[in-house]
Design an enzyme around this catalytic site. Structure first.
Site, PDB file in Angstrom:
ATOM      1  N   ASP A   1     -11.555  -7.197  20.081  1.00 47.47           N
ATOM      2  CA  ASP A   1     -10.168  -7.545  19.788  1.00 47.47           C
ATOM      3  C   ASP A   1      -9.675  -8.317  21.002  1.00 47.47           C
ATOM      4  OD1 ASP A   1      -9.386  -5.496  21.721  1.00 47.47           O
ATOM      5  OD2 ASP A   1     -10.000  -4.087  20.157  1.00 47.47           O
TER       6      ASP A   1
ATOM      7  N   LYS B   1      -8.078  -9.874  14.548  1.00 49.60           N
ATOM      8  CA  LYS B   1      -7.478 -10.981  13.783  1.00 49.60           C
ATOM      9  C   LYS B   1      -8.354 -11.293  12.594  1.00 49.60           C
ATOM     10  CE  LYS B   1      -4.914 -13.765  17.030  1.00 49.60           C
ATOM     11  NZ  LYS B   1      -5.291 -14.729  18.047  1.00 49.60           N
TER      12      LYS B   1
ATOM     13  N   MET C   1       0.209   1.718  26.239  1.00 50.92           N
ATOM     14  CA  MET C   1       0.799   1.373  24.940  1.00 50.92           C
ATOM     15  C   MET C   1       2.272   1.765  24.903  1.00 50.92           C
ATOM     16  SD  MET C   1      -2.318   2.548  22.440  1.00 50.92           S
ATOM     17  CE  MET C   1      -2.684   4.083  23.272  1.00 50.92           C
TER      18      MET C   1
HETATM   19  N1  SAH Z   1      -9.182   1.846  26.757  1.00 49.02           N
HETATM   20  C1  SAH Z   1      -8.182   1.084  27.438  1.00 49.02           C
HETATM   21  C2  SAH Z   1      -6.800   1.379  26.909  1.00 49.02           C
HETATM   22  C3  SAH Z   1      -6.617   1.021  25.444  1.00 49.02           C
HETATM   23  S1  SAH Z   1      -4.998   1.308  24.878  1.00 49.02           S
HETATM   24  C4  SAH Z   1      -8.305   1.298  28.956  1.00 49.02           C
HETATM   25  O1  SAH Z   1      -9.034   2.199  29.393  1.00 49.02           O
HETATM   26  O2  SAH Z   1      -7.718   0.526  29.708  1.00 49.02           O
HETATM   27  C5  SAH Z   1      -4.238  -0.267  25.140  1.00 49.02           C
HETATM   28  C6  SAH Z   1      -3.312  -0.214  26.324  1.00 49.02           C
HETATM   29  O3  SAH Z   1      -4.034  -0.395  27.531  1.00 49.02           O
HETATM   30  C7  SAH Z   1      -2.278  -1.320  26.378  1.00 49.02           C
HETATM   31  O4  SAH Z   1      -1.198  -1.061  25.523  1.00 49.02           O
HETATM   32  C8  SAH Z   1      -1.866  -1.251  27.830  1.00 49.02           C
HETATM   33  O5  SAH Z   1      -1.012  -0.166  28.061  1.00 49.02           O
HETATM   34  C9  SAH Z   1      -3.193  -0.949  28.510  1.00 49.02           C
HETATM   35  N2  SAH Z   1      -3.843  -2.137  29.097  1.00 49.02           N
HETATM   36  C10 SAH Z   1      -5.103  -2.534  28.897  1.00 49.02           C
HETATM   37  N3  SAH Z   1      -5.410  -3.605  29.659  1.00 49.02           N
HETATM   38  C11 SAH Z   1      -4.299  -3.888  30.367  1.00 49.02           C
HETATM   39  C12 SAH Z   1      -3.957  -4.873  31.360  1.00 49.02           C
HETATM   40  N4  SAH Z   1      -4.854  -5.784  31.771  1.00 49.02           N
HETATM   41  N5  SAH Z   1      -2.712  -4.861  31.876  1.00 49.02           N
HETATM   42  C13 SAH Z   1      -1.808  -3.939  31.483  1.00 49.02           C
HETATM   43  N6  SAH Z   1      -2.060  -2.996  30.559  1.00 49.02           N
HETATM   44  C14 SAH Z   1      -3.288  -2.957  30.019  1.00 49.02           C
END
Ligand code: SAH
Length: 250
Positions: free
Chosen positions: A39, A61, A176
């Site tokens: 994604d 998408k 999120m």
């Molecule tokens: N598994 C992922 C999280 C998935 S949930 C992890 O471990 O990072 C998706 C959330 O991750 C987003 O809504 C945001 O809160 C966060 N996120 C992921 N990458 C990010 C980034 N580069 N900058 C800010 N937030 C990020």
């Protein structure tokens, strides 16, 4: 002709977006994949690394602009593995911290498909780190809680105990959380959290267009609105946020 060999699925964490935070193992598996399901969360720099020859399926998408439902993603993973393919399911950050990696693994196990999880650097720790915020620090926090700011809307009761979260004096890291920022801040304030608790919202962390919005619980909703904060972002709440001024933007 003999029976086709069943393939294997790798649930691969891509880290928070800086391609140099990809693990060596993740890079090797991405380069060797027959099929990659992804994604947009891994970000452009990483998605640009997907090999030319692989079948690339954007499950965020799919068919126009719709996110492919989770059961369809699971089906695709099983189907391609049964065709004998080496499948990479690429996930932002770490596959097992939110983002449904655990659900996919359970489905694969139930279907008898060989799979392996490849941990990634989670945005929950790395994004604050790039912004100069250690999630723990002896003077500020000796524990940290990772929270989803966006619970399943179908759930009737919140699984989150906001009273307990408000009393917790370590660091709260919300993932999120952008669309529900106001609601979550309200929950904390109405359960007695100090309105002067420092907060930072970090958008697109570790990427070239990273942006940090800092404030305190009392004003962060307005600050975020003023600046048009958008997902993906990490929200950090607690004393450690004070270190951003000293350690951020080096
Ligand atoms: N598994 C992922 C999280 C998935 S949930 C992890 O471990 O990072 C998706 C959330 O991750 C987003 O809504 C945001 O809160 C966060 N996120 C992921 N990458 C990010 C980034 N580069 N900058 C800010 N937030 C990020």
């Amino acid at each position: 002709m003999g029976k086709t060999k069943t393939g294997k699925v790798y649930l691969v964490g891509s880290g928070p977006g800086d391609p140099e935070l990809l693990t060596i193992k993740a890079k090797r598996l991405i380069e060797a994949a027959d099929v990659v399901l992804f994604d947009q969360l891994p970000g452009k720099a990483i998605l640009d690394m997907l090999p030319e020859r692989a079948e690339k399926i954007d499950v965020g998408k799919y068919a126009g602009d719709h996110t492919l439902p989770q059961d369809k993603i699971n089906e695709l993973l099983v189907e391609r593995a049964r065709e004998g393919k080496t499948v990479v399911r690429l996930k932002g950050g770490d596959p097992y911290l939110f983002g449904r990696g655990g659900e996919e693994a359970v489905e694969l196990a139930a279907a008898g498909i060989e799979f392996e999880v490849v941990p990634g650097i989670t945005s929950a720790i790395a994004v604050p780190a790039y912004a100069g915020i250690p999630v723990t620090h002896r003077d500020h926090a000796s524990a940290v809680i990772f929270i989803t700011g966006h619970e399943d809307p179908i759930k009737e009761d919140s699984a989150l105990d906001w009273r307990w979260l408000s009393e917790f004096d370590g660091t709260l890291v919300i993932l999120m959380g952008v669309s529900e920022l106001e609601k979550n801040v309200q929950e904390l304030l109405s359960h007695g959290k100090d309105p002067d608790t420092p907060v930072a919202v970090i958008e697109r962390g570790t990427r070239p267009d990273e942006r940090v919005t800092a404030g305190v619980l009392r004003n962060i909703v307005n600050e975020a609105k003023k600046r048009g904060v958008r997902a993906p972002a990490i929200i950090v709440i607690g004393g450690v946020v004070k270190l951003h001024e000293l350690l951020g933007e080096q």
